[in-house]
Enzyme design. Structure first.
Site, short mmCIF file in Angstrom:
data_model
loop_
_atom_site.label_atom_id
_atom_site.label_comp_id
_atom_site.label_asym_id
_atom_site.label_seq_id
_atom_site.Cartn_x
_atom_site.Cartn_y
_atom_site.Cartn_z
N TRP A 98 -2.91 -3.92 -21.83
CA TRP A 98 -2.89 -3.85 -20.36
C TRP A 98 -1.66 -3.11 -19.86
O TRP A 98 -1.73 -2.36 -18.90
CB TRP A 98 -3.00 -5.26 -19.75
CG TRP A 98 -4.28 -5.90 -20.16
CD1 TRP A 98 -4.45 -6.99 -20.97
CD2 TRP A 98 -5.61 -5.43 -19.86
NE1 TRP A 98 -5.79 -7.23 -21.16
CE2 TRP A 98 -6.52 -6.30 -20.49
CE3 TRP A 98 -6.13 -4.37 -19.12
CZ2 TRP A 98 -7.90 -6.14 -20.41
CZ3 TRP A 98 -7.50 -4.20 -19.03
CH2 TRP A 98 -8.37 -5.08 -19.67
N ASP A 166 2.46 -7.54 -13.53
CA ASP A 166 1.04 -7.88 -13.66
C ASP A 166 0.99 -9.30 -14.24
O ASP A 166 1.28 -9.50 -15.41
CB ASP A 166 0.36 -6.86 -14.59
CG ASP A 166 -1.07 -7.26 -14.95
OD1 ASP A 166 -1.56 -8.28 -14.45
OD2 ASP A 166 -1.68 -6.53 -15.76
N LYS A 190 -8.82 -15.60 -13.84
CA LYS A 190 -8.31 -16.52 -14.86
C LYS A 190 -8.01 -17.86 -14.17
O LYS A 190 -8.91 -18.66 -14.02
CB LYS A 190 -7.05 -15.97 -15.53
CG LYS A 190 -7.34 -15.04 -16.70
CD LYS A 190 -7.64 -13.67 -16.32
CE LYS A 190 -7.33 -12.69 -17.41
NZ LYS A 190 -8.40 -11.75 -17.68
N1 PMP Z 1 -4.00 -7.13 -16.85
C1 PMP Z 1 -4.16 -8.20 -17.64
C2 PMP Z 1 -2.95 -8.92 -18.15
C3 PMP Z 1 -5.46 -8.64 -17.94
O1 PMP Z 1 -5.61 -9.73 -18.73
C4 PMP Z 1 -6.57 -7.95 -17.43
C5 PMP Z 1 -7.99 -8.41 -17.69
N2 PMP Z 1 -8.22 -9.23 -18.71
C6 PMP Z 1 -6.34 -6.82 -16.65
C7 PMP Z 1 -5.04 -6.45 -16.37
C8 PMP Z 1 -7.48 -6.04 -16.07
O2 PMP Z 1 -8.00 -6.78 -15.06
P1 PMP Z 1 -9.32 -6.40 -14.24
O3 PMP Z 1 -10.46 -6.55 -15.18
O4 PMP Z 1 -9.29 -7.40 -13.13
O5 PMP Z 1 -9.17 -5.01 -13.76
#
Ligand code: PMP
Length: 355
Positions: A98, A166, A190
């Site tokens: 991520w 994030d 989450k």
């Molecule tokens: N950042 C983190 C730490 C995540 O765990 C996730 C999704 N699992 C994301 C970003 C991406 O999120 P989204 O699917 O809401 O775009």
């Protein structure tokens, strides 16, 4: 009953599912799915959702809370665009998939990006420490919990640059000093609510200061803050269910009590991983996440038998992310310690029969 160890969307409290289901059928005479976002009833929901975020995280005065769309994936771009200043320079800490995606998106909007620390050399199995932060950065970005690799920052590092985080996979799991951050963002799916909403907590000083020549209205946090998350149609159902879940969190002792429960769940599972001869955890002990616990079977241990056993115990969502394999037990706020005990019992029984 299934024990849902899925990484997100994931388990929420049963009580919240019940209340959300009731509102699908009847929310003051309409369904929550048909109600206008401009109606007085929904405006009240949005206001309460904002207030409960502030209460749960003790958000100081001078910050705005926003519920937008686009997921944390759009947050990668929104954060870069809104934090861009004269230097157009930022420092990113790369702790996994991520963070790498956040880096890619920030570069794509013209950030001169410096990866100031990375744990890629050891397959993202630890959190970098003791790194230097240059003094000319517009901001520093990191991912507090690495959902895929199962690492988590333990505390906030010191920097004079504005801090962006994030927090998608550990927000509301423990207390956090919001005053240390200029911008926090997190997908809802989450510990907050169902997929669809994305939470932003932004210092008001940040708003309207971007130097980016490219700034579509939807990506400008200033416009959203001025309209209290109602610039366009918000994700009504996701905001409603998030509000219910925040009420539930606060009624059950808030993030401080959630932290105690999450630590107990983490201790239970990590202790089994450490003491069971057929399993091991790849992550450095001091950097282990209580939200996403990654573990592997030792070479030669029969994975098909283990997979069959946990399936039969009504456990779902235990497979590791498709990019890393192995196992990942995601243990968000609503997962009970009883569910963790079921998994631990399966691991013990597996080893008794196959060790
Ligand atoms: N950042 C983190 C730490 C995540 O765990 C996730 C999704 N699992 C994301 C970003 C991406 O999120 P989204 O699917 O809401 O775009």
């Amino acid at each position: 009953m299934k024990h849902n160890f899925g990484a997100g969307p994931c388990i929420l409290p049963q009580e919240v599912f019940g209340q959300a289901a009731d509102a699908v059928k009847d929310f003051n005479g309409l369904s929550i799915l048909e109600v206008s976002h401009r109606s007085a009833d929904f405006v009240k929901v949005m206001e309460e959702a904002h207030e409960l975020v502030k209460k749960a995280l003790n958000v100081p005065v001078g910050y705005s809370v926003l519920f937008l769309q686009g997921g944390a994936s759009l947050g990668f771009t929104i954060s870069a665009l809104n934090m861009m200043r004269e230097n157009k320079k930022a420092g990113y800490i790369n702790t996994g998939t991520w963070s790498s995606k956040a880096i890619k998106e920030a570069k794509s909007v013209g950030i001169d990006l410096n990866v100031i620390a990375s744990s890629e050399d050891k397959g993202f199995t630890y959190i970098p420490k003791g790194f230097d932060i240059p003094s000319d950065l517009d901001y520093v970005h990191y991912t507090s919990n690495n959902t895929i690799y199962g690492t988590q920052f333990n505390g906030i590092f010191e920097t004079s640059a504005p801090l962006v985080c994030d927090m998608s996979s550990d927000i509301f799991s423990k207390s956090v000093d919001v005053s240390k951050f200029d911008l926090i963002y997190a997908g809802a799916q989450k510990n907050l609510g169902p997929a669809g909403a994305t939470l932003y907590i932004v210092k008001d000083d940040v708003l309207g200061k971007s130097t980016s020549p490219f700034m579509p209205s939807y990506l400008n946090l200033k416009g959203h803050a001025e309209k209290d998350s109602m610039m366009n149609t918000p994700p009504v159902f996701s905001v409603y269910a998030s509000m219910l879940n925040l009420r539930h969190l606060i009624a059950n002792g808030g993030v401080e009590a959630a932290d105690i429960r999450n630590t107990a769940k983490g201790d239970l599972l990590y202790s089994e991983i450490d003491n069971n001869p057929l399993f091991f955890g790849p992550v450095a002990k001091e950097d282990r996440s209580n939200m996403n616990v990654t573990f592997l079977l030792n070479d030669g241990a029969p994975s098909q038998i283990f997979d069959k056993m946990w399936n039969e115990a009504n456990i779902v969502g235990l497979k590791g992310h498709r990019s890393v394999g192995g196992y990942r037990a995601s243990m968000y706020n609503a997962l009970t310690i009883d569910s963790v005990q079921v998994l631990v019992d399966v691991m013990k029984e597996f080893t008794r029969k196959n060790g």
